[in-house]
Scaffold this motif. Structure first.
Motif, PDB file in Angstrom:
ATOM      1  N   ARG A 260       0.805  -1.218   0.000  1.00  4.46           N
ATOM      2  CA  ARG A 260       0.000   0.000   0.000  1.00  4.46           C
ATOM      3  C   ARG A 260       0.841   1.274   0.000  1.00  4.46           C
ATOM      4  NH1 ARG A 260      -4.947  -2.384   3.680  1.00  4.46           N
ATOM      5  NH2 ARG A 260      -6.309  -2.887   1.907  1.00  4.46           N
ATOM      6  N   ALA A 335      -2.163   2.763   5.313  1.00  7.28           N
ATOM      7  CA  ALA A 335      -3.434   3.275   4.809  1.00  7.28           C
ATOM      8  C   ALA A 335      -3.372   4.774   4.568  1.00  7.28           C
ATOM      9  CB  ALA A 335      -4.555   2.930   5.794  1.00  7.28           C
ATOM     10  N   LYS A 338      -1.209   5.493   1.341  1.00  9.48           N
ATOM     11  CA  LYS A 338      -1.917   5.205   0.092  1.00  9.48           C
ATOM     12  C   LYS A 338      -3.030   6.218  -0.148  1.00  9.48           C
ATOM     13  CE  LYS A 338      -4.486   1.783  -2.563  1.00  9.48           C
ATOM     14  NZ  LYS A 338      -5.618   2.637  -2.935  1.00  9.48           N
ATOM     15  N   LEU A 339      -3.780   6.518   0.889  1.00  5.38           N
ATOM     16  CA  LEU A 339      -4.896   7.448   0.757  1.00  5.38           C
ATOM     17  C   LEU A 339      -4.429   8.824   0.323  1.00  5.38           C
ATOM     18  CD1 LEU A 339      -7.871   8.277   1.165  1.00  5.38           C
ATOM     19  CD2 LEU A 339      -7.320   8.647   3.586  1.00  5.38           C
ATOM     20  N   GLN A 387      -9.452   2.732   3.082  1.00  2.00           N
ATOM     21  CA  GLN A 387      -8.311   3.256   3.840  1.00  2.00           C
ATOM     22  C   GLN A 387      -8.780   4.136   4.997  1.00  2.00           C
ATOM     23  OE1 GLN A 387      -5.632   1.720   2.992  1.00  2.00           O
ATOM     24  NE2 GLN A 387      -6.662   0.961   1.151  1.00  2.00           N
TER      25      GLN A 387
END
Length: 402
Positions: A260, A335, A338-339, A387
């Motif tokens: 991720r 998370a 990636k977000l 996420q």
């Protein structure tokens, strides 16, 4: 080394990767057929030693590779990433026999890997999977005659038939699987214990030429193949298990926690390419008696693009460094990285298109290409909404533990 700076050797390596991507990989990418595996490109990644580094480098190095390749050749970046995603479970959880058979082929670029998690009704939620791994009543009583095979029966075999009698039969389907139906093997997640949620999922290494495994491609906005896999009582044995029975959720999450942040790195590479193109365009474009960059509205937009890109890069590096340090908050950091990075790249590329005007929408323009490429990362390996859910869950869990 901190999470917020790179050593001179790392910076030099990134520059070398960008040059290799532009000079050796991009020409091969241009020769590929959209929607199909570009085996020549994958083989070149292998000959350059980049596929081998997937299994010898840490998370930060993976991010540096993906960002650098994405800057100059998104197709090469994606080909490398999909090899890593599909084969990492074999590297991290496979048996000696599984690793010895498949990893040399993956690193050489002669075997194509795929990660088969998503399902039509489950998306990327491993706890909601419905592909069934049912105990084989006859323990090998069914025929393994290749004539009973499907889509893959006529392809060159890189493996043998199941090693020993079948213990389970896989029945159901997978959807939106990158590299399907053209991969040579799949890391497949199936339910071995009904009604057990995440605790009842097992990961299997399934070669593409297994009997009754069929697949078809989907017509999607993607340069690489994405397809559906259908399992009609596909035989798998104890020797096909990756990790432990009913512990496949750990295999899936361990892989996604690593990849991720590097999806974020892919996004940062695209954002940086769009930003650099915009700097060059606005500095040279005559408009309203001066250069486009002289307009405050334009220069402030460029500043915002740079600000968000750098913030995303730093968060990606921090998440990767946390993974390499085996920190306890890796799921949250992964998370977040990636977000932020994928949402940032969408903003930066869209703004770049706006500042370039109609020329950016012409087929073959860098930004037309990036505009198509930048959308999917906000969905795969856990959509932005997923996420946010992970981040909130981790935050509340930490608050309750105090």
């Amino acid at each position: 080394m901190t999470a917020f700076s790179l050593e001179p050797a790392q910076l030099a390596w990134c520059a070398e990767l960008r040059a290799l991507a532009a000079e050796r990989l991009h020409p091969l990418a241009d020769k590929g057929e959209p929607g199909h595996v570009n085996r020549a490109l994958v083989a070149e990644l292998g000959s350059l030693g980049l596929l081998g580094r997937l299994f010898t480098s840490g998370a930060l190095d993976l991010c540096l590779m993906r960002e650098s390749l994405a800057y100059a050749c998104t197709e090469a970046e994606t080909a490398l990433a999909l090899q890593g995603l599909g084969a990492h479970p074999v590297h991290a959880y496979g048996t000696e026999a599984q690793r010895a058979h498949w990893l040399p082929r993956v690193t050489a670029g002669t075997a194509i890997a795929a990660f088969a998690l998503s399902e039509p009704g489950a998306g990327s939620d491993a706890a909601a999977l419905e592909l069934r791994a049912e105990a084989d009543a006859s323990r090998g009583g069914r025929s393994s005659d290749p004539s009973q095979g499907g889509r893959f029966a006529g392809t060159p075999s890189l493996t043998a038939a199941p090693d020993g009698p079948a213990r389970w039969r896989l029945t159901g389907g997978k959807c939106w699987i990158s590299n399907a139906p053209e991969a040579d093997f799949y890391t497949v997640f199936a339910r071995t214990t009904p009604d057990a949620g995440a605790r009842g999922v097992t990961a299997f290494l399934v070669p593409a030429d297994r009997p009754r495994l069929t697949g078809r491609g989907l017509d999607m906005l993607s340069p690489h193949p994405i397809g559906v896999l259908d399992f009609d009582a596909v035989p798998v044995t104890a020797g096909d298990v990756l990790g432990e029975v009913d512990r496949g959720f750990r295999v899936a999450m361990g892989t996604l926690n690593l990849f991720r942040p590097s999806v974020g790195a892919f996004a940062v590479g695209m954002a940086q390419a769009a930003l650099d193109a915009t700097l060059a365009h606005t500095a040279g474009r005559d408009a309203f008696g001066g250069k486009l960059r002289d307009l405050q509205a334009v220069s402030h937009q460029v500043a915002e693009m740079a600000l968000r890109t750098e913030a995303a890069r730093l968060m990606v590096h921090a998440a990767a460094s946390a993974y390499d340090a085996d920190a306890p908050d890796v799921p949250r950091r992964s998370a977040m990285a990636k977000l932020l990075a994928t949402e940032t790249a969408q903003y930066v590329v869209d703004t770049a298109v706006q500042l370039h005007g109609a020329r950016a929408l012409q087929r073959g323009h860098l930004l037309e290409h990036l505009y198509r490429e930048v959308r999917a990362p906000r969905i795969y390996e856990g959509a932005s909404e997923v996420q946010r859910g992970i981040i909130a869950k981790e935050l509340y869990a930490r608050q309750e533990a105090r």
